[in-house]
Structures are given as structure tokens and as C-alpha cells.
Scaffold this motif. Structure first.
Motif, PDB file in Angstrom:
ATOM      1  N   PHE A   1       0.826  -1.208   0.000  1.00 18.44           N
ATOM      2  CA  PHE A   1       0.000   0.000   0.000  1.00 18.44           C
ATOM      3  C   PHE A   1       0.861   1.259   0.000  1.00 18.44           C
ATOM      4  O   PHE A   1       0.559   2.235  -0.693  1.00 18.44           O
ATOM      5  CB  PHE A   1      -0.934   0.003   1.203  1.00 18.44           C
ATOM      6  CG  PHE A   1      -1.947  -1.117   1.203  1.00 18.44           C
ATOM      7  CD1 PHE A   1      -2.370  -1.683   0.010  1.00 18.44           C
ATOM      8  CD2 PHE A   1      -2.463  -1.614   2.387  1.00 18.44           C
ATOM      9  CE1 PHE A   1      -3.293  -2.717  -0.007  1.00 18.44           C
ATOM     10  CE2 PHE A   1      -3.385  -2.646   2.389  1.00 18.44           C
ATOM     11  CZ  PHE A   1      -3.800  -3.198   1.191  1.00 18.44           C
ATOM     12  N   THR A   2       1.936   1.253   0.790  1.00 20.01           N
ATOM     13  CA  THR A   2       2.827   2.407   0.846  1.00 20.01           C
ATOM     14  C   THR A   2       3.457   2.685  -0.514  1.00 20.01           C
ATOM     15  O   THR A   2       3.530   3.842  -0.962  1.00 20.01           O
ATOM     16  CB  THR A   2       3.934   2.183   1.895  1.00 20.01           C
ATOM     17  OG1 THR A   2       3.342   1.985   3.183  1.00 20.01           O
ATOM     18  CG2 THR A   2       4.878   3.371   1.953  1.00 20.01           C
ATOM     19  N   ASN A   3       3.910   1.644  -1.187  1.00 20.97           N
ATOM     20  CA  ASN A   3       4.501   1.812  -2.512  1.00 20.97           C
ATOM     21  C   ASN A   3       3.465   2.282  -3.529  1.00 20.97           C
ATOM     22  O   ASN A   3       3.760   3.130  -4.383  1.00 20.97           O
ATOM     23  CB  ASN A   3       5.118   0.489  -2.984  1.00 20.97           C
ATOM     24  CG  ASN A   3       6.475   0.222  -2.370  1.00 20.97           C
ATOM     25  OD1 ASN A   3       7.494   0.686  -2.847  1.00 20.97           O
ATOM     26  ND2 ASN A   3       6.484  -0.534  -1.276  1.00 20.97           N
ATOM     27  N   LEU A   4       2.269   1.759  -3.429  1.00 22.44           N
ATOM     28  CA  LEU A   4       1.203   2.139  -4.363  1.00 22.44           C
ATOM     29  C   LEU A   4       0.853   3.617  -4.203  1.00 22.44           C
ATOM     30  O   LEU A   4       0.652   4.333  -5.189  1.00 22.44           O
ATOM     31  CB  LEU A   4      -0.022   1.260  -4.112  1.00 22.44           C
ATOM     32  CG  LEU A   4      -1.095   1.201  -5.206  1.00 22.44           C
ATOM     33  CD1 LEU A   4      -0.505   0.713  -6.524  1.00 22.44           C
ATOM     34  CD2 LEU A   4      -2.233   0.278  -4.787  1.00 22.44           C
ATOM     35  N   LEU A   5       0.793   4.081  -2.953  1.00 20.77           N
ATOM     36  CA  LEU A   5       0.459   5.477  -2.682  1.00 20.77           C
ATOM     37  C   LEU A   5       1.633   6.417  -2.915  1.00 20.77           C
ATOM     38  O   LEU A   5       1.459   7.640  -2.861  1.00 20.77           O
ATOM     39  CB  LEU A   5      -0.031   5.619  -1.238  1.00 20.77           C
ATOM     40  CG  LEU A   5      -1.385   4.978  -0.936  1.00 20.77           C
ATOM     41  CD1 LEU A   5      -1.632   4.918   0.559  1.00 20.77           C
ATOM     42  CD2 LEU A   5      -2.498   5.745  -1.631  1.00 20.77           C
ATOM     43  N   SER A   6       2.808   5.866  -3.177  1.00 21.73           N
ATOM     44  CA  SER A   6       3.986   6.683  -3.467  1.00 21.73           C
ATOM     45  C   SER A   6       4.214   6.841  -4.962  1.00 21.73           C
ATOM     46  O   SER A   6       5.275   7.313  -5.387  1.00 21.73           O
ATOM     47  CB  SER A   6       5.233   6.058  -2.824  1.00 21.73           C
ATOM     48  OG  SER A   6       5.098   6.008  -1.419  1.00 21.73           O
ATOM     49  N   GLY A   7       3.243   6.456  -5.763  1.00 23.38           N
ATOM     50  CA  GLY A   7       3.360   6.623  -7.202  1.00 23.38           C
ATOM     51  C   GLY A   7       4.113   5.508  -7.892  1.00 23.38           C
ATOM     52  O   GLY A   7       4.749   5.729  -8.917  1.00 23.38           O
TER      53      GLY A   7
END
Length: 527
Positions: A122-128
Motif C-alpha cells: 500500500f505504501t509503494n502504491l500510494l507513493s506513485g
């Protein structure tokens, strides 16, 4: 319990440490969980591929459309097709082998990483980043395709200079770090990253020069940052408020700057820079009071000129603080201290004014502060016109109406112009606030109240610390050699040491007194 792995290095599906947070081997199950957690928003793109002639290969690309670069995602799709072209080498491969091939390919030319839990995903996904999941394997690959659209590097808006670099920081932390790195070409420059904000997940970068920065200061700043527990960090001002020593003090205890050359100079003196993603202002700590009345341009002009300008800034600071308070105290309690011709002139101007000097000064100062705030918040095209015209019209109309005296308009004008000479906006705001406190003291106790307020202000400044360093250093406590760069700007060849107590290295900054020696100047060949 230990994490057991099978012979191929995969996590055993029966391992009891794999909780609901772990990615499963089923692609559809993982996709359903991602949709559920994100609420299936319109900008969440999930593309599932089943390439022809590749039995058993099924994978998904997942990304948030509003965060990624459109050109990069098209390039990524082309790259995937290139990988799948050599069918002979990939035929009958296992999901783990497909994963390894994709991972090795993207590692060669893109910033990518792998993980095995949903929190990281999720963190990577929300970081673009785009997420690559393969059916039958319980790990993911994240590939950085974050949109690079941002404001270009421009001249700073709050720290304009006549001579010197005109580059300013922007809202992208990587660009800001590069602006400092290109000025400090040393292997000792250290950059540490951490994430703050349970909702925003804001990237914070800590920068310092190893051996020059004092280890105790770096450790203390790192400790304070790690203790921050908050849902959002939207600007460097949030960090400044959370880690300052005295949270109730109006004075800034960390220096903020839009100029890369200023930050580079502070790093060379042993300070630590704090970059916040999304903010064009970089914090440097520890900060001393004298720094807030200095600008980078001081070091690009002749030292005599810079010293004169610094004296003007200190004078402007004192005028901003004391002119209204002295006017109130002299006119209310100590008329005998005013020269008789001037007193007669002031008395004639105040004839018919219905307010005492204290109320008159408070009203005019408040009106000016309102006009200044309105000028800042108004659209840029009409803001200056509103503030200037408003001050002229209101001042003239108030004098003609007999509400205030003409001398009061002069006092307010001197105070306002002096406040604009303070180079740091945060310090200027603190001075503006304290000015009103001194005016109240003057209205109650006269000059005695002004001096009481001044002594209380000095005690407060001497009590303050910035990351454990006394705020009034090198004046109080006095530090040897460091006073050469306070009010008086000594020549560069004379400042041979870094600030004591801040720098962790005692190596001289300048090894020669002057580049051109006296002997060379007397040599006829030199002339």
C-alpha cells in the motif's frame, strides 16, 4: 517462531507467522483485498494479463492513475512485451522463475524493490509506484513511475538577492537535495530518509556533513524526529513546531531557507538540514539569533559594505521594537524629556484628538497590521496597490478627521518600514508580536515598563536553546573567535574557524591570511 523457507527460498504457505497482512499466492485474492482496502476508487487501475502461449503465467499491473507518469507506464508495458518475446527461454517456467526474471529485468534500469506484505504494498502504491503481482507467488515487485510534474527551479520568492545564486528550492525533495549536492561535492555528505505522518507518509530527509557536524547534535535531531507521532506532515513548519526546544516561545529556533547556497553554507558550519517532501523551505539546526539577521548575500559583497548593512538591520530591529513604546511612554509619563519645540509641535497636532497616546498607537498599529495581512492575502496583482493606497488614504483621512495626529502616522510608518528590513519572516513575526507587549508595558508603567520588558526579553532570549545550543551564542555565552561573524562581518580570510559548539571538526576553514601577500604587492613584477 522462525520463518521457514523451502528449498527455493519461498515462504512456506503453512507457516504460522504469515498472517492476514501477508500477500497470498492467489492473484484474485490479492486483487480483491486491494480493492476492498482502497474502496475501489476510480483512479485505481488494475490490469490482469494472461499472455498467449504461456501456460500458467498470469500477472497484474496495479497503479494509481493520478500519481504515475503516463509516459513511464506506456514504457513499462513495452518492457513487459520485450521480456515475453523470447518464448523458448520462458516456456514451462514456474511463477517463482517468472518473478525472478521480471525482478532482474527491472532492477537493471528502474528503481524497484520487492516485498511480501500488504502494508508495504500500500505504501509503494500510494507513493506513485506500480505493483507487479504474479499468480502463484506470494511476493510483489514495485516499480517507480511517479509523475515528475512539478514547479521548475525558480528564484526564491521570500529571499530575493541582488548578487548571488538565484536558484530556489521547490516542492520535490529529490530536486532540493540535488541542488545542495551539486554545491557540496564531498563523499562525507550524508543523507538519511524517514517517513512521518500516519496518513500522509511524508518523506523527511536529514542531511549533514560527516565529521564536520557534531555527532551529539545529529543524534538529538534524529531522536526528536523519530519521536514524532502525528497523522500529517504537510510542511516543514510542522516539523519546526514539533521539535523546537521551547514550544511556547514566539522566536523561531530553526532557520528556514529557500536558497540552496544558504543551506550549503550552514552544512559547512556543522549544522543539520531537514528536507520535507512537498515544502520549498529547508530547515537547518541548530539556529542562533544572529543568523536570523544575516543573509547569504552578506558574503558576496565587500565585508565593509556587508557590515554596514548588518548594522542597519540591527538598528531596524530595535526601531521596530521600541519606537511605538517610547512614543507612548514619553508622551504619557515623561513629557519633560521631550525637547520643548518638539513637544509644542506634537501638542498642537494632538489638539482635538479624542484618544490618549496609548489607544491612538494601538489602533494605528492594528490597522496597519490588518492592511499588511490583507495585502498578502489579496491576489498578487492588486495586493500591493491595496496595502499602499489603503495606508495612504486611511492615514490622511484619519488625520484630517482629527482621530489621530500626524506625528502618530510618522511613528507607525517608521515602525512598518523598519520591520520590512528584518530578513527572516519568522523573526519579523515574533518582533511584531513583542512590540505590542512593550506598548502595553509603556502605557502602564512608562519608560520603567519599557526597560522591564526589554530585560525580560533579554532573559528569555538567553534562556532559549536550539537543539541544546544556547540561542544567543556567540554573544551569551561568548564564544572565542565566533563573534567575528555576528554584527561585524569580518573578511573571509580572517574567519579561520567554524562555529564553536556546533561543529565537530576543528580543522581551519581558511589556511592563508590573504591570497595576495604584502610581499607580492610590493614586487614590481606583480604590479
Amino acid at each position: 517462531m522462525k520463518l521457514f523457507k523451502n528449498s527455493k527460498g519461498r515462504r512456506n504457505s503453512t507457516d504460522s507467522t504469515c498472517t492476514a497482512n501477508c500477500i497470498s499466492e492467489g492473484l484474485d485474492e490479492n486483487v480483491d483485498k486491494i480493492k476492498k482496502e482502497f474502496g475501489n476508487p476510480s483512479d485505481l487501475v488494475i490490469k490482469i494479463f494472461e499472455p498467449d502461449n504461456y501456460d500458467g503465467l498470469r500477472y497484474a499491473n496495479i497503479y494509481i492513475e493520478t500519481l504515475i507518469d503516463k509516459v513511464s507506464i506506456n514504457s513499462l508495458s513495452t518492457s513487459m512485451n520485450e521480456i515475453l518475446k523470447p518464448k523458448n527461454t520462458l516456456e514451462n517456467s514456474t511463477p517463482e522463475e517468472y518473478f525472478r526474471i521480471f525482478r532482474n529485468y527491472f532492477l537493471s534500469f528502474r528503481k524497484s524493490e520487492e516485498g511480501s506484505d500488504f502494508d508495504n504494498l500500500f505504501t509503494n502504491l500510494l507513493s506513485g509506484k506500480t505493483i507487479l503481482l504474479i499468480d502463484g507467488y506470494d511476493r510483489f515487485i514495485s516499480i517507480d513511475i511517479f509523475s515528475t510534474e512539478s514547479r521548475s527551479v525558480e528564484e526564491p520568492t521570500t529571499q530575493s538577492v541582488i548578487r548571488g545564486p538565484k536558484e530556489g528550492f521547490i516542492e520535490k525533495v529529490d530536486v532540493n537535495i540535488s541542488l545542495v549536492r551539486k554545491r557540496l561535492k564531498t563523499k562525507d555528505l550524508r543523507v538519511e530518509n524517514l517517513i512521518l505522518g500516519s496518513v500522509t507518509h511524508t518523506r523527511i530527509s536529514l542531511m549533514y556533513i560527516d565529521k564536520i557536524a557534531k555527532k551529539d547534535i545529529v543524534d538529538e535531531i534524529r531522536r526528536r524526529l523519530n519521536k514524532i507521532k502525528i497523522d500529517a506532515i504537510l510542511d516543514s513548519g510542522n516539523i519546526e513546531e514539533l521539535i523546537k526546544d521551547d514550544r511556547w516561545s514566539a522566536f523561531p529556533e530553526l532557520l528556514n531557507s529557500e536558497k540552496p547556497d544558504s543551506v550549503a553554507a550552514n552544512l559547512l558550519e556543522g549544522r543539520v538540514a531537514i528536507f520535507v517532501d512537498g515544502s520549498p523551505y529547508v530547515l537547518t539546526a541548530p539556529a542562533l539569533f544572529v543568523e536570523f539577521l544575516q543573509v547569504s548575500e552578506d558574503y558576496y559583497h565587500h565585508f565593509l559594505v556587508s557590515t554596514f548593512i548588518r548594522i542597519l538591520r540591527y538598528s531596524a530591529t530595535f526601531l521596530t521594537l521600541f519606537v511605538p513604546a517610547l512614543y507612548i511612554s514619553l508622551l504619557t509619563f515623561h513629557q519633560e524629556m521631550i525637547p520643548t519645540p518638539l513637544l509644542i509641535s506634537i501638542a498642537s497636532q494632538r489638539e482635538g484628538v479624542p484618544f490618549p497616546a496609548f489607544i491612538e498607537a494601538i489602533l494605528m498599529e492594528l490597522v496597519f497590521e490588518i492592511l499588511r495581512e490583507a495585502g498578502i492575502r489579496m491576489p498578487r496583482v492588486i495586493g500591493p496597490a491595496i496595502s499602499i493606497v489603503g495606508a495612504l488614504v486611511l492615514g490622511q483621512a484619519a488625520v484630517e478627521a482629527g482621530i489621530i495626529s500626524a506625528f502618530m502616522v510618522i511613528i507607525v510608518s517608521i515602525t512598518a518600514i523598519s520591520s520590512f528590513a528584518i530578513p527572516n519572516y519568522s523573526l519579523a513575526n515574533a518582533i511584531r508580536l513583542i512590540r505590542f507587549a512593550l506598548m502595553v508595558m509603556a502605557g502602564i508603567y512608562g519608560l520603567y515598563g519599557v526597560f522591564m520588558g526589554f530585560i525580560a526579553l533579554l532573559l528569555h532570549l538567553c534562556k532559549l536553546k536550539s537543539i541544546g545550543i544556547p540561542y544567543m551564542t556567540p554573544i551569551a555565552p561568548k564564544t572565542k573567535y565566533a563573534t567575528k561573524d555576528t554584527i561585524i562581518r569580518y573578511p573571509l580570510w580572517s574567519n579561520k574557524t567554524r562555529p564553536a559548539g556546533i561543529s565537530g571538526l576543528n580543522v581551519p576553514r581558511v589556511e592563508a591570511d590573504n591570497v595576495v601577500t604584502k610581499k607580492e604587492k610590493e614586487n614590481p613584477e606583480f604590479r
